[in-house]
Design a protein around this motif. Structure first.
Motif, short mmCIF file in Angstrom:
data_model
loop_
_atom_site.label_atom_id
_atom_site.label_comp_id
_atom_site.label_asym_id
_atom_site.label_seq_id
_atom_site.Cartn_x
_atom_site.Cartn_y
_atom_site.Cartn_z
N VAL A 204 -82.75 -20.69 -27.94
CA VAL A 204 -83.13 -20.94 -26.55
C VAL A 204 -82.85 -19.67 -25.77
CG1 VAL A 204 -82.75 -22.31 -24.47
CG2 VAL A 204 -82.58 -23.39 -26.74
N ARG A 205 -83.89 -19.12 -25.16
CA ARG A 205 -83.73 -17.90 -24.37
C ARG A 205 -83.85 -18.26 -22.89
NH1 ARG A 205 -87.20 -13.17 -26.30
NH2 ARG A 205 -88.86 -14.66 -25.98
N GLY A 206 -82.89 -17.75 -22.12
CA GLY A 206 -82.96 -17.91 -20.67
C GLY A 206 -82.34 -19.18 -20.14
N GLY A 207 -81.52 -19.83 -20.92
CA GLY A 207 -80.89 -21.07 -20.45
C GLY A 207 -79.41 -21.07 -20.74
N GLN A 208 -78.74 -22.11 -20.25
CA GLN A 208 -77.31 -22.25 -20.48
C GLN A 208 -77.03 -23.59 -21.15
OE1 GLN A 208 -75.16 -21.75 -16.84
NE2 GLN A 208 -75.93 -19.68 -16.49
N PRO A 209 -76.19 -23.57 -22.19
CA PRO A 209 -75.86 -24.83 -22.86
C PRO A 209 -75.31 -25.85 -21.86
CG PRO A 209 -74.87 -22.96 -24.01
CD PRO A 209 -75.45 -22.44 -22.74
N LEU B 39 -87.07 -31.64 -39.37
CA LEU B 39 -85.97 -30.81 -39.86
C LEU B 39 -84.90 -30.68 -38.79
CD1 LEU B 39 -88.10 -27.91 -41.31
CD2 LEU B 39 -86.52 -29.31 -42.64
N ARG B 40 -83.65 -30.81 -39.20
CA ARG B 40 -82.53 -30.61 -38.29
C ARG B 40 -82.28 -29.11 -38.17
NH1 ARG B 40 -76.95 -30.19 -37.68
NH2 ARG B 40 -76.09 -31.65 -36.16
N ALA B 41 -82.07 -28.65 -36.96
CA ALA B 41 -81.82 -27.22 -36.72
C ALA B 41 -80.69 -27.06 -35.72
CB ALA B 41 -83.09 -26.56 -36.17
N HIS B 42 -79.78 -26.13 -36.00
CA HIS B 42 -78.77 -25.83 -34.99
C HIS B 42 -79.44 -25.04 -33.86
CE1 HIS B 42 -78.50 -22.12 -37.41
NE2 HIS B 42 -78.08 -21.54 -36.31
N VAL B 43 -78.83 -25.08 -32.70
CA VAL B 43 -79.40 -24.44 -31.52
C VAL B 43 -78.52 -23.29 -31.09
CG1 VAL B 43 -80.12 -24.79 -29.11
CG2 VAL B 43 -80.41 -26.64 -30.79
N GLU B 44 -79.15 -22.12 -30.95
CA GLU B 44 -78.47 -20.92 -30.47
C GLU B 44 -78.98 -20.61 -29.07
OE1 GLU B 44 -79.31 -17.80 -33.25
OE2 GLU B 44 -78.23 -18.79 -34.88
N TRP B 45 -78.09 -20.30 -28.16
CA TRP B 45 -78.46 -19.97 -26.80
C TRP B 45 -78.26 -18.47 -26.59
CZ3 TRP B 45 -79.90 -23.83 -23.21
CH2 TRP B 45 -79.79 -25.14 -23.68
N VAL B 46 -79.28 -17.79 -26.12
CA VAL B 46 -79.18 -16.36 -25.83
C VAL B 46 -79.62 -16.11 -24.39
CG1 VAL B 46 -79.51 -15.67 -28.24
CG2 VAL B 46 -81.49 -15.85 -26.74
N PRO B 47 -79.04 -15.10 -23.75
CA PRO B 47 -79.41 -14.83 -22.35
C PRO B 47 -80.87 -14.39 -22.20
CG PRO B 47 -77.51 -13.49 -23.04
CD PRO B 47 -77.99 -14.24 -24.23
#
Length: 109
Positions: A29-34, A101-109
């Motif tokens: 996820v780009r541009g968001g905050q967990p 499919l299950r996928a982990h979520v990475e947050w990037v600025p």
């Protein structure tokens, strides 16, 4: 490969990046905050008919992976995807009921 949810775009855009790399799978996820933007991610995935967000993980449909990869992958990709799905199933990362499919979520600025 990974699913990119770009919240910096308006409306948010969902794409499949590095589709030939079937040895890894996650959502970036780009541009968001967990926490603060999880509803936006959920909405973007649903609007793109790509899947859903569930807790700290995303469930991405295999149909969406195939659709987003179309025209961007090599000839042997289908076999590689089949192997990836078999591995995911053996690890409990595949939901046969939703074909996702299950996928982990990475947050990037």
């Amino acid at each position: 490969m990974f699913v990119l949810v770009d919240l910096a775009a308006h409306p948010p855009v969902v794409t499949l990046e590095e589709p030939d790399d079937t040895r890894r799978f996650h959502v970036t996820v780009r541009g968001g905050q967990p926490g603060a933007d999880t509803a936006l991610v959920f909405g973007a995935l649903v609007d793109a008919a790509a899947g859903r967000l569930e807790g700290d993980a995303a469930w991405i449909t295999v149909d969406a992976v195939r659709r987003l990869a179309a025209g961007h992958v090599s000839a042997g990709w289908g076999d590689d995807l089949t192997a990836m799905l078999a591995y995911a199933d053996s690890q409990g990362w595949f939901d046969p009921a939703t074909h996702a499919l299950r996928a982990h979520v990475e947050w990037v600025p």
